[in-house]
Design an enzyme around this catalytic site. Structure first.
Site, short mmCIF file in Angstrom:
data_model
loop_
_atom_site.label_atom_id
_atom_site.label_comp_id
_atom_site.label_asym_id
_atom_site.label_seq_id
_atom_site.Cartn_x
_atom_site.Cartn_y
_atom_site.Cartn_z
N HIS A 67 -4.41 -1.31 0.73
CA HIS A 67 -3.46 -0.55 -0.07
C HIS A 67 -4.15 0.26 -1.16
CE1 HIS A 67 -3.13 -3.13 -3.76
NE2 HIS A 67 -3.31 -4.14 -2.93
N ASP A 183 -8.14 -4.65 -6.94
CA ASP A 183 -7.00 -4.98 -6.10
C ASP A 183 -6.23 -3.67 -5.89
OD1 ASP A 183 -4.70 -5.93 -4.92
OD2 ASP A 183 -4.03 -7.10 -6.64
N GLU A 215 1.97 -1.21 -2.55
CA GLU A 215 1.90 -2.64 -2.27
C GLU A 215 2.30 -3.46 -3.48
OE1 GLU A 215 -0.25 -6.63 -2.00
OE2 GLU A 215 -0.29 -5.08 -3.54
N HIS A 324 -5.76 -7.61 -11.97
CA HIS A 324 -4.58 -7.14 -12.71
C HIS A 324 -4.84 -7.09 -14.22
CE1 HIS A 324 -1.18 -7.54 -9.51
NE2 HIS A 324 -2.35 -7.27 -8.94
#
Length: 361
Positions: A67, A183, A215, A324
């Site tokens: 993604h 990510d 995503e 994150h």
């Protein structure tokens, strides 16, 4: 790819701006990187589809997916004093946002530097210092003094996307990347590298790669892409949260420096046991270190692909410390092991084995 090309690609993808729904910069980089792989197309969700030149059609399809989006923020309102109120896009912890630099995209698609507000300790009472921080307590300051200045001079509006302001760095001596958006940009780079390594190789099936969008806000792009590709088998590349600094020793399942992680289970999917075992056997034969996990949270595009097509799907995830947040860490060797494993699986697979994996009973 040569080592320096790979390192530069990882850095470029990590630094690129691409909060969910605004992934076009990442797609552009990917198009340039994969222009020799085969035919490319996009859809209205900003999904990118790559068909290998070696594909023949009317064969089994193995889908590769990663993604393109990253967690970020979006402007919700502009205060009279020029401060920006925002909402999170994807999962954030408020304490990881305060006092961090960000980039806010204006109407001309240029990025303006700002900082997430924080109150100096000099102005906080003892009770205020102990108060839990929430996202609603935070604002973004781009240096403006009024709403009019924000709108007319800076060109920022409600709905402007916001990303962490971080440039990816690589420490050659330690083999470590430090940057944002691993990510899943580390997974994006790995998928491109795998496609590059396979150039010119004949496989007994077609390979379709999808660089999927959104995503982080519900696997939205992958759902559309899976329905279009209609794969028979799928491999999802990810950047997973490393747990080696946050779990008891017996619960560590995605440590940095110990190879890619293949999850058996999370709240979004139960991995195909047969395909998972197949991948682990390939890793064993090739002496590739891998980790396995059972997760009580999380979710990946593997779930969207499974639900759309019923395809046996595995997730090859590269551990990311501090996922994150503004600053994540990835070990280059983990990336190389993930790439080697994906190549090993694709080069070993036969049509007979795919049939067995599709029809295990």
């Amino acid at each position: 790819m040569k080592k320096m090309e790979t390192i530069e690609l990882i850095q470029t993808l990590s630094t690129a701006n691409g909060v969910s729904g605004f992934e076009e910069e990442v797609v552009k980089i990917y198009k340039e990187t994969c222009q020799e792989i085969g035919e490319m197309s996009t859809d209205g969700m900003k999904n990118l589809y790559i068909q290998r030149k070696e594909n023949q059609g009317n064969r089994r399809i193995v889908q590769l997916d990663a993604h393109s989006d990253e967690v970020g923020l979006i402007v919700q309102a502009i205060l009279p004093n020029g401060m920006l109120r925002f909402l999170t896009v994807g999962g954030w912890v408020a304490n990881n946002l305060s006092a961090q630099k960000v980039r806010v995209r204006n109407r001309q698609k240029k990025y303006i530097t700002g900082v997430v507000t924080s109150i100096p300790p000099h102005f906080l009472s003892e009770s205020e210092r102990k108060k839990p921080l929430s996202v609603q307590d935070l604002l973004i300051d781009v240096g403006a003094k009024s709403k009019k200045e924000v709108e007319e001079i800076y060109g920022i509006a409600i709905g402007s996307p916001i990303v962490p302001d971080v440039e990816c760095k690589f420490d050659e001596k330690r083999g470590l990347f430090l940057g944002k958006a691993f990510d899943c940009r580390i997974g994006c780079a790995c998928m491109a590298d795998v496609l590059d390594e396979l150039k010119g190789e004949e496989l007994p099936f077609d390979v379709v790669a999808t660089l999927s969008s959104q995503e982080e806000v519900g696997l939205r792009g992958a759902t559309v892409a899976a329905n279009k590709v209609k794969s028979d088998l799928a491999i999802v590349f990810e950047g997973c949260p490393a747990d080696d600094l946050s779990k008891e020793s017996f619960m560590i399942q995605s440590a940095m420096g110990k190879g890619p992680m293949l999850r058996h289970f999370d709240v979004s999917m139960i991995t195909s046991p047969e395909f998972q075992e197949y991948a682990l056997e390939v890793a064993k034969k090739l002496n590739i270190p891998v980790q396995v996990s059972v997760r009580s949270g999380g979710g990946t595009n593997g779930a969207a692909i499974q639900k759309a097509t019923g395809s046996p799907t595995i997730v090859i995830a590269i551990p990311v410390r501090y996922a994150h947040t503004h600053h994540g860490m990835v070990e280059y060797q983990d990336y190389l092991y993930a790439k080697e494993l994906a190549l090993g699986i694709l080069r070993k697979l036969s049509n007979e084995e795919i049939t067995t994996l599709i029809q295990p009973v």
